[in-house]
Design a protein around this motif. Structure first.
Motif, mmCIF file in Angstrom:
data_model
loop_
_atom_site.group_PDB
_atom_site.id
_atom_site.type_symbol
_atom_site.label_atom_id
_atom_site.label_comp_id
_atom_site.label_asym_id
_atom_site.label_seq_id
_atom_site.Cartn_x
_atom_site.Cartn_y
_atom_site.Cartn_z
ATOM 1 N N PHE A 41 0.854 -1.184 0.000
ATOM 2 C CA PHE A 41 0.000 0.000 0.000
ATOM 3 C C PHE A 41 0.888 1.231 0.000
ATOM 4 O O PHE A 41 1.782 1.343 0.837
ATOM 5 N N THR A 42 0.631 2.135 -0.922
ATOM 6 C CA THR A 42 1.320 3.419 -0.920
ATOM 7 C C THR A 42 0.247 4.469 -0.672
ATOM 8 O O THR A 42 -0.680 4.628 -1.466
ATOM 9 N N LEU A 43 0.358 5.126 0.476
ATOM 10 C CA LEU A 43 -0.623 6.139 0.855
ATOM 11 C C LEU A 43 -0.033 7.527 0.678
ATOM 12 O O LEU A 43 1.157 7.731 0.887
ATOM 13 N N LYS A 44 -0.892 8.468 0.309
ATOM 14 C CA LYS A 44 -0.468 9.859 0.135
ATOM 15 C C LYS A 44 -1.308 10.706 1.094
ATOM 16 O O LYS A 44 -2.546 10.606 1.075
ATOM 17 N N ASN A 45 -0.640 11.494 1.923
ATOM 18 C CA ASN A 45 -1.404 12.309 2.871
ATOM 19 C C ASN A 45 -1.727 13.682 2.291
ATOM 20 O O ASN A 45 -1.351 13.998 1.164
ATOM 21 N N LYS A 46 -2.412 14.501 3.096
ATOM 22 C CA LYS A 46 -2.852 15.818 2.608
ATOM 23 C C LYS A 46 -1.681 16.740 2.280
ATOM 24 O O LYS A 46 -1.804 17.647 1.475
ATOM 25 N N ALA A 47 -0.514 16.491 2.919
ATOM 26 C CA ALA A 47 0.676 17.318 2.661
ATOM 27 C C ALA A 47 1.403 16.873 1.391
ATOM 28 O O ALA A 47 2.399 17.462 0.997
ATOM 29 N N GLY A 48 0.900 15.802 0.760
ATOM 30 C CA GLY A 48 1.516 15.320 -0.468
ATOM 31 C C GLY A 48 2.646 14.323 -0.240
ATOM 32 O O GLY A 48 3.308 13.899 -1.181
ATOM 33 N N GLU A 49 2.870 13.944 1.032
ATOM 34 C CA GLU A 49 3.928 12.972 1.345
ATOM 35 C C GLU A 49 3.410 11.561 1.070
ATOM 36 O O GLU A 49 2.215 11.306 1.210
ATOM 37 N N GLY A 68 7.849 -4.167 0.899
ATOM 38 C CA GLY A 68 7.997 -5.605 1.119
ATOM 39 C C GLY A 68 8.794 -6.262 0.009
ATOM 40 O O GLY A 68 9.315 -5.604 -0.885
ATOM 41 N N ASP A 69 8.875 -7.579 0.067
ATOM 42 C CA ASP A 69 9.660 -8.347 -0.885
ATOM 43 C C ASP A 69 8.808 -8.723 -2.094
ATOM 44 O O ASP A 69 7.900 -9.537 -1.983
ATOM 45 N N LYS A 70 9.080 -8.106 -3.227
ATOM 46 C CA LYS A 70 8.357 -8.372 -4.480
ATOM 47 C C LYS A 70 6.837 -8.410 -4.273
ATOM 48 O O LYS A 70 6.221 -9.471 -4.289
ATOM 49 N N PRO A 71 6.207 -7.255 -4.073
ATOM 50 C CA PRO A 71 4.749 -7.256 -3.879
ATOM 51 C C PRO A 71 4.009 -7.822 -5.091
ATOM 52 O O PRO A 71 4.382 -7.560 -6.231
ATOM 53 N N THR A 72 3.005 -8.629 -4.826
ATOM 54 C CA THR A 72 2.178 -9.214 -5.871
ATOM 55 C C THR A 72 1.299 -8.126 -6.485
ATOM 56 O O THR A 72 1.060 -8.099 -7.681
ATOM 57 N N VAL A 73 0.820 -7.244 -5.599
ATOM 58 C CA VAL A 73 -0.042 -6.149 -6.045
ATOM 59 C C VAL A 73 0.241 -4.929 -5.162
ATOM 60 O O VAL A 73 0.467 -5.062 -3.962
ATOM 61 N N THR A 74 0.274 -3.755 -5.788
ATOM 62 C CA THR A 74 0.491 -2.508 -5.054
ATOM 63 C C THR A 74 -0.736 -1.627 -5.244
ATOM 64 O O THR A 74 -1.145 -1.363 -6.368
ATOM 65 N N LEU A 75 -1.302 -1.190 -4.130
ATOM 66 C CA LEU A 75 -2.478 -0.320 -4.158
ATOM 67 C C LEU A 75 -2.048 1.075 -3.734
ATOM 68 O O LEU A 75 -1.448 1.237 -2.671
ATOM 69 N N SER A 76 -2.325 2.065 -4.565
ATOM 70 C CA SER A 76 -1.973 3.454 -4.257
ATOM 71 C C SER A 76 -3.249 4.265 -4.098
ATOM 72 O O SER A 76 -4.104 4.269 -4.997
ATOM 73 N N LEU A 77 -3.361 4.936 -2.947
ATOM 74 C CA LEU A 77 -4.542 5.758 -2.692
ATOM 75 C C LEU A 77 -4.224 6.775 -1.608
ATOM 76 O O LEU A 77 -3.155 6.721 -0.990
ATOM 77 N N SER A 78 -5.153 7.684 -1.361
ATOM 78 C CA SER A 78 -4.920 8.709 -0.345
ATOM 79 C C SER A 78 -5.120 8.096 1.042
ATOM 80 O O SER A 78 -5.835 7.106 1.211
ATOM 81 N N ASP A 79 -4.479 8.711 2.015
ATOM 82 C CA ASP A 79 -4.611 8.272 3.406
ATOM 83 C C ASP A 79 -6.084 8.299 3.816
ATOM 84 O O ASP A 79 -6.590 7.395 4.468
ATOM 85 N N ASP A 80 -6.762 9.359 3.393
ATOM 86 C CA ASP A 80 -8.175 9.543 3.691
ATOM 87 C C ASP A 80 -9.024 8.386 3.143
ATOM 88 O O ASP A 80 -9.847 7.817 3.852
ATOM 89 N N ASP A 81 -8.805 8.040 1.866
ATOM 90 C CA ASP A 81 -9.571 6.962 1.236
ATOM 91 C C ASP A 81 -9.238 5.606 1.855
ATOM 92 O O ASP A 81 -10.110 4.759 1.993
ATOM 93 N N PHE A 82 -7.974 5.405 2.251
ATOM 94 C CA PHE A 82 -7.603 4.142 2.899
ATOM 95 C C PHE A 82 -8.336 4.011 4.231
ATOM 96 O O PHE A 82 -8.846 2.949 4.571
ATOM 97 N N GLY A 83 -8.437 5.121 4.960
ATOM 98 C CA GLY A 83 -9.176 5.126 6.223
ATOM 99 C C GLY A 83 -10.628 4.734 6.010
ATOM 100 O O GLY A 83 -11.195 3.941 6.774
ATOM 101 N N LYS A 84 -11.233 5.259 4.956
ATOM 102 C CA LYS A 84 -12.633 4.933 4.636
ATOM 103 C C LYS A 84 -12.761 3.471 4.214
ATOM 104 O O LYS A 84 -13.727 2.796 4.573
ATOM 105 N N LEU A 85 -11.777 2.983 3.458
ATOM 106 C CA LEU A 85 -11.788 1.601 2.981
ATOM 107 C C LEU A 85 -11.723 0.633 4.160
ATOM 108 O O LEU A 85 -12.491 -0.322 4.248
ATOM 109 N N VAL A 86 -10.814 0.898 5.090
ATOM 110 C CA VAL A 86 -10.626 0.019 6.249
ATOM 111 C C VAL A 86 -11.820 0.068 7.190
ATOM 112 O O VAL A 86 -12.199 -0.943 7.774
ATOM 113 N N SER A 87 -12.435 1.241 7.306
ATOM 114 C CA SER A 87 -13.573 1.361 8.221
ATOM 115 C C SER A 87 -14.871 0.856 7.591
ATOM 116 O O SER A 87 -15.903 0.789 8.243
#
Length: 127
Positions: A41-49, A68-87
């Motif tokens: 998972f690659t998350l991007k916060n509001k500061a753009g980091e 991690g070691d050779k990820p099978t799949v990489t998901l990129s999304l905002s920190d905010d959206d990841f929070g919504k996804l997990v909740s």
């Protein structure tokens, strides 16, 4: 060792997922059987980091920082959206269709992530 990064509020979910996997050997083996992949998972916060975490459901059944070691799949999304996804407030397919979730690698494996996130919701509900 906490996986949470204060600059990424939703990163707390990685600690919750890790404790869910560590809580029971049977749970971990079941998650590895279901997932059989390394999810990054690659998350991007509001500061753009950007920051990355991974869930290894191929070998060890644990969560760590970095891709991690050779990820099978990489998901990129905002920190905010990841929070919504997990909740459970957001649907991965809708985020993907709306261009808010980018997937690199095995897209079909990405669909296996949903039950693992549901476990995190169940654990978080108990806290």
């Amino acid at each position: 060792m906490s996986l949470k990064n204060p600059a990424f509020p939703s990163s707390e979910a990685f600690d919750v997922i890790n404790s869910a996997l560590a809580s029971s050997d049977a749970e971990r083996k079941d998650a590895i059987k279901q997932g059989n992949a390394v999810f990054a998972f690659t998350l991007k916060n509001k500061a753009g980091e950007e920051e990355s975490w991974h869930i290894d459901l191929k070998n060890k059944g644990e969560v760590g920082k970095g891709l991690g070691d050779k990820p099978t799949v990489t998901l990129s999304l905002s920190d905010d959206d990841f929070g919504k996804l997990v909740s459970g407030k957001a649907n991965a397919q809708r985020l993907f269709m709306g261009g808010k979730l980018k997937v690199k690698g095995d897209v079909m494996k990405a669909t296996k992530m949903e039950p693992i996130l549901k476990k995190a919701q169940a654990v978080k509900a108990k806290l």
